[in-house]
Design a protein around this motif. Structure first.
Motif, mmCIF file in Angstrom:
data_model
loop_
_atom_site.group_PDB
_atom_site.id
_atom_site.type_symbol
_atom_site.label_atom_id
_atom_site.label_comp_id
_atom_site.label_asym_id
_atom_site.label_seq_id
_atom_site.Cartn_x
_atom_site.Cartn_y
_atom_site.Cartn_z
ATOM 1 N N GLU A 102 0.831 -1.205 0.000
ATOM 2 C CA GLU A 102 0.000 0.000 0.000
ATOM 3 C C GLU A 102 0.866 1.255 0.000
ATOM 4 O O GLU A 102 0.545 2.245 -0.665
ATOM 5 C CB GLU A 102 -0.947 -0.027 1.201
ATOM 6 N N VAL A 103 1.980 1.224 0.725
ATOM 7 C CA VAL A 103 2.902 2.360 0.714
ATOM 8 C C VAL A 103 3.522 2.507 -0.671
ATOM 9 O O VAL A 103 3.711 3.623 -1.170
ATOM 10 C CB VAL A 103 3.997 2.193 1.787
ATOM 11 N N ALA A 104 3.825 1.382 -1.313
ATOM 12 C CA ALA A 104 4.380 1.431 -2.671
ATOM 13 C C ALA A 104 3.424 2.134 -3.622
ATOM 14 O O ALA A 104 3.847 2.894 -4.508
ATOM 15 C CB ALA A 104 4.674 0.018 -3.166
ATOM 16 N N ASP B 83 3.800 5.560 -5.693
ATOM 17 C CA ASP B 83 3.619 5.380 -7.133
ATOM 18 C C ASP B 83 4.843 4.694 -7.753
ATOM 19 O O ASP B 83 5.372 5.109 -8.784
ATOM 20 C CB ASP B 83 3.367 6.715 -7.834
ATOM 21 N N LEU B 84 5.254 3.602 -7.115
ATOM 22 C CA LEU B 84 6.423 2.865 -7.606
ATOM 23 C C LEU B 84 6.124 2.039 -8.851
ATOM 24 O O LEU B 84 7.023 1.789 -9.661
ATOM 25 C CB LEU B 84 6.937 1.926 -6.497
ATOM 26 N N GLY B 85 4.878 1.589 -8.999
ATOM 27 C CA GLY B 85 4.531 0.672 -10.075
ATOM 28 C C GLY B 85 5.079 1.021 -11.442
ATOM 29 O O GLY B 85 5.737 0.191 -12.097
ATOM 30 N N SER C 169 2.086 -10.047 -17.373
ATOM 31 C CA SER C 169 1.179 -10.697 -16.419
ATOM 32 C C SER C 169 0.733 -9.741 -15.306
ATOM 33 O O SER C 169 0.176 -10.170 -14.302
ATOM 34 C CB SER C 169 1.846 -11.928 -15.799
ATOM 35 N N GLY C 170 1.019 -8.451 -15.504
ATOM 36 C CA GLY C 170 0.570 -7.456 -14.531
ATOM 37 C C GLY C 170 1.458 -7.311 -13.320
ATOM 38 O O GLY C 170 0.984 -6.958 -12.239
ATOM 39 N N GLY C 171 2.765 -7.557 -13.477
ATOM 40 C CA GLY C 171 3.690 -7.521 -12.355
ATOM 41 C C GLY C 171 3.723 -6.207 -11.595
ATOM 42 O O GLY C 171 3.949 -6.196 -10.385
ATOM 43 N N ARG C 172 3.481 -5.104 -12.300
ATOM 44 C CA ARG C 172 3.544 -3.795 -11.631
ATOM 45 C C ARG C 172 2.403 -3.576 -10.651
ATOM 46 O O ARG C 172 2.425 -2.618 -9.884
ATOM 47 C CB ARG C 172 3.570 -2.673 -12.669
ATOM 48 N N LYS C 173 1.400 -4.437 -10.689
ATOM 49 C CA LYS C 173 0.271 -4.312 -9.775
ATOM 50 C C LYS C 173 0.243 -5.436 -8.741
ATOM 51 O O LYS C 173 -0.656 -5.463 -7.888
ATOM 52 C CB LYS C 173 -1.042 -4.305 -10.558
ATOM 53 N N LYS C 174 1.205 -6.354 -8.808
ATOM 54 C CA LYS C 174 1.232 -7.470 -7.865
ATOM 55 C C LYS C 174 1.707 -6.989 -6.498
ATOM 56 O O LYS C 174 2.760 -6.380 -6.364
ATOM 57 C CB LYS C 174 2.148 -8.581 -8.374
ATOM 58 N N ALA C 175 0.915 -7.302 -5.469
ATOM 59 C CA ALA C 175 1.227 -6.833 -4.118
ATOM 60 C C ALA C 175 2.598 -7.305 -3.644
ATOM 61 O O ALA C 175 3.338 -6.548 -3.000
ATOM 62 C CB ALA C 175 0.155 -7.285 -3.141
ATOM 63 N N ALA C 176 2.955 -8.553 -3.950
ATOM 64 C CA ALA C 176 4.235 -9.093 -3.477
ATOM 65 C C ALA C 176 5.411 -8.314 -4.066
ATOM 66 O O ALA C 176 6.380 -7.999 -3.364
ATOM 67 C CB ALA C 176 4.349 -10.570 -3.840
ATOM 68 N N ILE C 177 5.331 -7.999 -5.352
ATOM 69 C CA ILE C 177 6.411 -7.248 -6.002
ATOM 70 C C ILE C 177 6.444 -5.816 -5.480
ATOM 71 O O ILE C 177 7.518 -5.271 -5.181
ATOM 72 C CB ILE C 177 6.245 -7.273 -7.531
ATOM 73 N N LEU C 178 5.289 -5.187 -5.350
ATOM 74 C CA LEU C 178 5.238 -3.821 -4.829
ATOM 75 C C LEU C 178 5.835 -3.751 -3.421
ATOM 76 O O LEU C 178 6.595 -2.825 -3.101
ATOM 77 C CB LEU C 178 3.790 -3.334 -4.808
ATOM 78 N N ALA C 179 5.504 -4.721 -2.568
ATOM 79 C CA ALA C 179 6.034 -4.731 -1.204
ATOM 80 C C ALA C 179 7.550 -4.881 -1.213
ATOM 81 O O ALA C 179 8.263 -4.186 -0.477
ATOM 82 C CB ALA C 179 5.394 -5.864 -0.408
ATOM 83 N N ASP C 180 8.047 -5.787 -2.039
ATOM 84 C CA ASP C 180 9.496 -6.007 -2.113
ATOM 85 C C ASP C 180 10.229 -4.754 -2.595
ATOM 86 O O ASP C 180 11.270 -4.374 -2.046
ATOM 87 C CB ASP C 180 9.802 -7.161 -3.072
ATOM 88 N N ASP D 5 9.435 7.931 7.867
ATOM 89 C CA ASP D 5 8.564 8.827 8.623
ATOM 90 C C ASP D 5 7.526 9.464 7.697
ATOM 91 O O ASP D 5 6.355 9.587 8.058
ATOM 92 C CB ASP D 5 9.400 9.915 9.293
ATOM 93 N N ARG D 6 7.938 9.831 6.514
ATOM 94 C CA ARG D 6 7.057 10.499 5.541
ATOM 95 C C ARG D 6 5.874 9.619 5.150
ATOM 96 O O ARG D 6 4.755 10.104 5.008
ATOM 97 C CB ARG D 6 7.900 10.854 4.309
ATOM 98 N N PHE D 7 6.116 8.327 4.979
ATOM 99 C CA PHE D 7 5.072 7.446 4.455
ATOM 100 C C PHE D 7 4.423 6.553 5.515
ATOM 101 O O PHE D 7 3.269 6.148 5.340
ATOM 102 C CB PHE D 7 5.639 6.581 3.325
#
Length: 237
Positions: free
Chosen positions: A91-93, A97-99, A111-122, A145-147
């Motif tokens: 959610e922080v990712a 806007d890291l995607g 396969s939509g990797g930029r929206k996969k929660a596991a990849i975003l978290a990593d 602290d910011r996020f």
């Protein structure tokens, strides 16, 4: 035609950190499927994720200690677990806007990797690790602290107690419900101290103590959660 990754200037502005070593940020954004060259998988975000996870845990722990001076260890542990869990990092990712900036191999991208929660978290944790290497702990703590502070002050989800967490962990793996038993009681009647064990199938027994049976059960569950969490991480590392 190969899609070009967007420039990272706006991302750095959102993070509140401008990288002296731009290669660190690029590595933090590189999934193993896009890691090429002589370095191979070492050119991906995996090592930075390893570091970022530890930096994040320390920084959030410090924030919690300072913000909740009357919270006991159990409450602090529950708040920490909620803030650093994979879902929270994903959610922080999204907030960062890291995607669009993540570098993926063709298959993973399609396969939509930029929206996969596991990849975003990593990637989120890897970015924290990259900031730490680029400018030190204080800079990484500033990004955290910011996020994470807004999430700490206004939790997205209600805090779950350790017993509930452990029961859900066991049920999610098809195991029997954890079993608690009182091991010992000490101290005077007006101020007793309890020691309770919890048994989880396949994980053995762990003990915790507290000033009430419930507190002791929570303590035992927290210890078990910490150990099975570490075990799970080691098995998948």
């Amino acid at each position: 035609m190969r899609r070009r990754a967007p420039a990272t200037g706006e991302l750095e502005a959102r993070l509140g950190h401008h990288f002296a070593d731009a290669a660190l940020l690029q590595r933090a954004l590189t999934h193993i499927s896009a890691a090429t060259g002589a370095e191979g998988r070492l050119g991906s975000y995996q090592r930075l994720e390893f570091l970022g996870d530890r930096v994040l845990g320390l920084a959030v722990s410090c924030m919690l200690i300072e913000t909740f001076p009357k919270a006991d260890e159990g409450e602090l542990s529950r708040r920490l677990a909620e803030l650093v869990r994979a879902e929270a990092c994903a959610e922080v990712a999204l907030a960062m806007d890291l995607g669009p900036h993540i570098r993926l191999g063709a298959g993973e991208a399609s396969s939509g990797g930029r929206k996969k929660a596991a990849i975003l978290a990593d990637v989120c944790e890897a970015v924290v690790g990259a900031v730490h290497l680029d400018a030190g702990y204080a800079a990484a703590a500033g990004v955290i602290d910011r996020f994470w502070r807004p999430r700490m002050l206004e939790p997205v989800r209600p805090l779950r107690d350790a017993k509930t967490e452990l029961q859900e962990w066991a049920q999610g793996r098809g195991l029997a419900t954890p079993v608690y038993r009182e091991v010992a009681r000490s101290g005077p009647d007006h101020s007793p101290r309890f020691r309770v064990s919890v048994f989880v199938e396949g994980c053995g027994e762990r003990e915790g103590d507290g000033r009430s049976k419930r507190a002791a059960e929570q303590s035992a569950a927290e210890i078990m959660l910490a150990e099975v969490g570490a075990l799970t991480e080691a098995q998948h590392g």
